[in-house]
Design a protein around this motif. Structure first.
Motif, PDB file in Angstrom:
ATOM      1  N   VAL A  13       0.846  -1.180   0.000  1.00 16.00           N
ATOM      2  CA  VAL A  13       0.000   0.000   0.000  1.00 16.00           C
ATOM      3  C   VAL A  13       0.881   1.230   0.000  1.00 16.00           C
ATOM      4  O   VAL A  13       1.667   1.435   0.926  1.00 16.00           O
ATOM      5  N   LYS A  14       0.763   2.054  -1.025  1.00 19.36           N
ATOM      6  CA  LYS A  14       1.596   3.239  -1.156  1.00 19.36           C
ATOM      7  C   LYS A  14       0.946   4.412  -0.431  1.00 19.36           C
ATOM      8  O   LYS A  14      -0.175   4.784  -0.721  1.00 19.36           O
ATOM      9  N   GLU A  15       1.661   4.938   0.543  1.00 17.59           N
ATOM     10  CA  GLU A  15       1.149   6.069   1.302  1.00 17.59           C
ATOM     11  C   GLU A  15       1.438   7.366   0.552  1.00 17.59           C
ATOM     12  O   GLU A  15       2.499   7.535  -0.044  1.00 17.59           O
ATOM     13  N   ASN A  16       0.472   8.262   0.558  1.00 16.40           N
ATOM     14  CA  ASN A  16       0.674   9.574  -0.050  1.00 16.40           C
ATOM     15  C   ASN A  16       1.532  10.438   0.861  1.00 16.40           C
ATOM     16  O   ASN A  16       1.341  10.446   2.071  1.00 16.40           O
ATOM     17  N   ASN A  17       2.476  11.154   0.256  1.00 13.29           N
ATOM     18  CA  ASN A  17       3.319  12.044   1.045  1.00 13.29           C
ATOM     19  C   ASN A  17       2.494  13.223   1.549  1.00 13.29           C
ATOM     20  O   ASN A  17       1.684  13.790   0.824  1.00 13.29           O
ATOM     21  N   GLN A  18       2.704  13.560   2.781  1.00 13.71           N
ATOM     22  CA  GLN A  18       2.019  14.682   3.398  1.00 13.71           C
ATOM     23  C   GLN A  18       3.047  15.546   4.121  1.00 13.71           C
ATOM     24  O   GLN A  18       4.078  15.061   4.554  1.00 13.71           O
ATOM     25  N   TRP A  19       2.702  16.821   4.247  1.00 19.18           N
ATOM     26  CA  TRP A  19       3.606  17.762   4.891  1.00 19.18           C
ATOM     27  C   TRP A  19       2.845  18.597   5.898  1.00 19.18           C
ATOM     28  O   TRP A  19       1.618  18.741   5.813  1.00 19.18           O
ATOM     29  N   VAL A  20       3.586  19.162   6.823  1.00 12.78           N
ATOM     30  CA  VAL A  20       2.995  20.032   7.841  1.00 12.78           C
ATOM     31  C   VAL A  20       3.294  21.470   7.449  1.00 12.78           C
ATOM     32  O   VAL A  20       4.453  21.866   7.299  1.00 12.78           O
ATOM     33  N   LEU A  21       2.229  22.257   7.288  1.00  9.17           N
ATOM     34  CA  LEU A  21       2.336  23.632   6.822  1.00  9.17           C
ATOM     35  C   LEU A  21       1.565  24.550   7.754  1.00  9.17           C
ATOM     36  O   LEU A  21       0.421  24.268   8.112  1.00  9.17           O
ATOM     37  N   ILE A  22       2.202  25.640   8.165  1.00 11.03           N
ATOM     38  CA  ILE A  22       1.556  26.646   9.009  1.00 11.03           C
ATOM     39  C   ILE A  22       1.165  27.828   8.128  1.00 11.03           C
ATOM     40  O   ILE A  22       2.022  28.462   7.507  1.00 11.03           O
ATOM     41  N   VAL A  23      -0.154  28.103   8.078  1.00  9.19           N
ATOM     42  CA  VAL A  23      -0.689  29.155   7.227  1.00  9.19           C
ATOM     43  C   VAL A  23      -1.623  30.023   8.054  1.00  9.19           C
ATOM     44  O   VAL A  23      -2.355  29.514   8.906  1.00  9.19           O
ATOM     45  N   PRO A  24      -1.635  31.335   7.847  1.00  2.00           N
ATOM     46  CA  PRO A  24      -2.616  32.181   8.530  1.00  2.00           C
ATOM     47  C   PRO A  24      -4.031  31.709   8.231  1.00  2.00           C
ATOM     48  O   PRO A  24      -4.392  31.464   7.073  1.00  2.00           O
ATOM     49  N   GLU A  25      -4.822  31.573   9.258  1.00  2.00           N
ATOM     50  CA  GLU A  25      -6.174  31.041   9.090  1.00  2.00           C
ATOM     51  C   GLU A  25      -7.020  31.897   8.148  1.00  2.00           C
ATOM     52  O   GLU A  25      -7.841  31.380   7.386  1.00  2.00           O
ATOM     53  N   SER A  26      -6.796  33.191   8.172  1.00  2.00           N
ATOM     54  CA  SER A  26      -7.589  34.086   7.335  1.00  2.00           C
ATOM     55  C   SER A  26      -7.356  33.863   5.845  1.00  2.00           C
ATOM     56  O   SER A  26      -8.183  34.231   5.008  1.00  2.00           O
ATOM     57  N   PHE A  77       3.961  12.304  12.612  1.00  2.00           N
ATOM     58  CA  PHE A  77       2.848  11.375  12.704  1.00  2.00           C
ATOM     59  C   PHE A  77       1.598  12.098  12.213  1.00  2.00           C
ATOM     60  O   PHE A  77       1.106  13.009  12.880  1.00  2.00           O
ATOM     61  N   VAL A  78       1.111  11.724  11.046  1.00  2.00           N
ATOM     62  CA  VAL A  78      -0.083  12.332  10.460  1.00  2.00           C
ATOM     63  C   VAL A  78      -1.166  11.260  10.407  1.00  2.00           C
ATOM     64  O   VAL A  78      -1.093  10.322   9.600  1.00  2.00           O
ATOM     65  N   GLY A  79      -2.167  11.397  11.263  1.00  2.00           N
ATOM     66  CA  GLY A  79      -3.197  10.363  11.353  1.00  2.00           C
ATOM     67  C   GLY A  79      -2.587   9.068  11.849  1.00  2.00           C
ATOM     68  O   GLY A  79      -1.966   9.025  12.918  1.00  2.00           O
ATOM     69  N   GLY A  86      10.335  15.140   7.810  1.00  2.00           N
ATOM     70  CA  GLY A  86       9.932  15.873   9.003  1.00  2.00           C
ATOM     71  C   GLY A  86      10.103  17.374   8.890  1.00  2.00           C
ATOM     72  O   GLY A  86      10.163  18.067   9.911  1.00  2.00           O
ATOM     73  N   SER A  87      10.161  17.881   7.673  1.00  2.00           N
ATOM     74  CA  SER A  87      10.324  19.325   7.486  1.00  2.00           C
ATOM     75  C   SER A  87       9.076  20.063   7.942  1.00  2.00           C
ATOM     76  O   SER A  87       7.953  19.547   7.868  1.00  2.00           O
ATOM     77  N   LEU A  88       9.275  21.281   8.402  1.00  2.00           N
ATOM     78  CA  LEU A  88       8.176  22.154   8.793  1.00  2.00           C
ATOM     79  C   LEU A  88       8.128  23.318   7.811  1.00  2.00           C
ATOM     80  O   LEU A  88       9.122  24.010   7.609  1.00  2.00           O
ATOM     81  N   TYR A  89       6.953  23.527   7.214  1.00  2.00           N
ATOM     82  CA  TYR A  89       6.776  24.596   6.242  1.00  2.00           C
ATOM     83  C   TYR A  89       5.960  25.717   6.883  1.00  2.00           C
ATOM     84  O   TYR A  89       4.967  25.466   7.567  1.00  2.00           O
ATOM     85  N   MET A  90       6.382  26.935   6.615  1.00  2.00           N
ATOM     86  CA  MET A  90       5.688  28.108   7.130  1.00  2.00           C
ATOM     87  C   MET A  90       5.498  29.106   5.991  1.00  2.00           C
ATOM     88  O   MET A  90       6.315  29.174   5.070  1.00  2.00           O
TER      89      MET A  90
END
Length: 311
Positions: A13-26, A77-79, A86-90
């Motif tokens: 089962v191939k997992e889709n790559n996901q990233w953590v991104l911080i974006v202004p809610e507005s 850990f995503v879900g 483990g990069s963090l995007y802002m």
């Protein structure tokens, strides 16, 4: 109907790559049904001239720079999945005039007034045309001269206006740094822990710090011109005013050997400087001088040749 899946299936089962991104809610919460969702595009970075990631909002009126912070030993850990990256995007808002400025400078080589769609054109980064729709583009007169009317306007790069605009950016940034108590003096420290008045940052310190931040979005040549235009005084490191006393020197004899006496202990007339000796004597040496030496021989007399007696 959902497809049936065999329990004993060994297909990976191939997992889709996901990233953590911080974006202004507005910027992501007010997406309407007839609008596009915010998307990411690659544009030419105004300083490096290389490709960099940016995000346009759903209404295409604002653009944000995407910054990446990476660590060699980090995962997310995503879900119920583990993402190896483990990069963090802002994202941080950026004035689109910074993105237009390199194209405006390049178009200035022709010396002609050009429309904005002619100026902002790039075969390597075709998505740059979206910059024209940003709201801040209305302030293009801050960095360019223009001709025409409200329907059709033609622009040409103005270095004088640009330096004034950049100077305003630096000064406003310096004011925010001081207001937020971000220390801008020598060394990395928080202003809360600065106790001495000597360590307090000056106005030039804040301007110098702010200039470095703004220079990250303009080419190096323009950054140097901006530094001169601001008139920031160069910071001079403090030097020692008190010179250390040089070590005592001994006069060298012709045969290369060192003399037994230090020539600095003698006056200009050849007499011995007793005051200098007393100042450099230890407590033991001073006590030894008070001892009665009557009948005592010098230690050097034991190593000299005995005198012959005359019969």
């Amino acid at each position: 109907m959902p497809k049936a899946v065999r329990k004993n299936s060994k297909a990976p089962v191939k997992e889709n790559n996901q990233w953590v991104l911080i974006v202004p809610e507005s910027e992501v919460s007010d997406v309407k049904a007839n609008e596009q969702e915010p998307n990411f595009v690659k544009l030419r970075h105004p300083k490096t001239d290389h490709g960099a990631m940016f995000m346009f909002t759903n209404d295409n009126t604002s653009v944000l720079e995407v910054l990446r912070f990476e660590d060699d030993y980090r995962s997310w850990f995503v879900g119920e999945t583990v993402q190896e990256d483990g990069s963090l995007y802002m994202t941080t808002p950026i004035d689109p005039l910074f993105l237009v400025l390199p194209y405006l400078i390049r178009a200035d080589q022709s010396g002609m007034f050009m429309t904005l769609d002619q100026i902002v054109s790039d075969e390597d980064y075709p998505q740059c045309s979206r910059i024209v729709d940003c709201t801040e583009i209305a302030n293009l007169n801050h960095i360019a001269d223009w001709k025409g009317n409200d329907d059709i306007k033609a622009y040409r790069f103005s270095k004088t206006k640009t330096l004034d605009w950049l100077k305003m950016k630096v000064e406003r940034t310096a004011d925010v740094l001081k207001e937020k108590h971000i220390y801008a003096g020598s060394g990395a420290k928080v202003e809360t822990f600065v106790r001495s008045k000597k360590d307090e940052a000056t106005r030039d310190d804040y301007l110098r710090y702010a200039h470095g931040l703004i220079s990250d979005y303009i080419n190096p040549d323009l950054g140097q011109e901006l530094h001169k235009y601001l008139g920031i005084q160069e910071k001079v490191e403090e030097t020692k005013t008190k010179l250390e006393e040089p070590p005592a020197k001994k006069a060298r004899i012709a045969n290369g050997t060192e003399p037994e006496e230090d020539y600095t202990k003698f006056n200009s007339n050849g007499t011995k400087n007793t005051q200098a000796d007393k100042a450099k004597q230890t407590a033991a040496q001073k006590a030894l001088q008070k001892v009665d030496k009557t009948g005592m021989k010098s230690i050097t007399s034991f190593f000299s040749k005995p005198k012959k007696t005359v019969k």
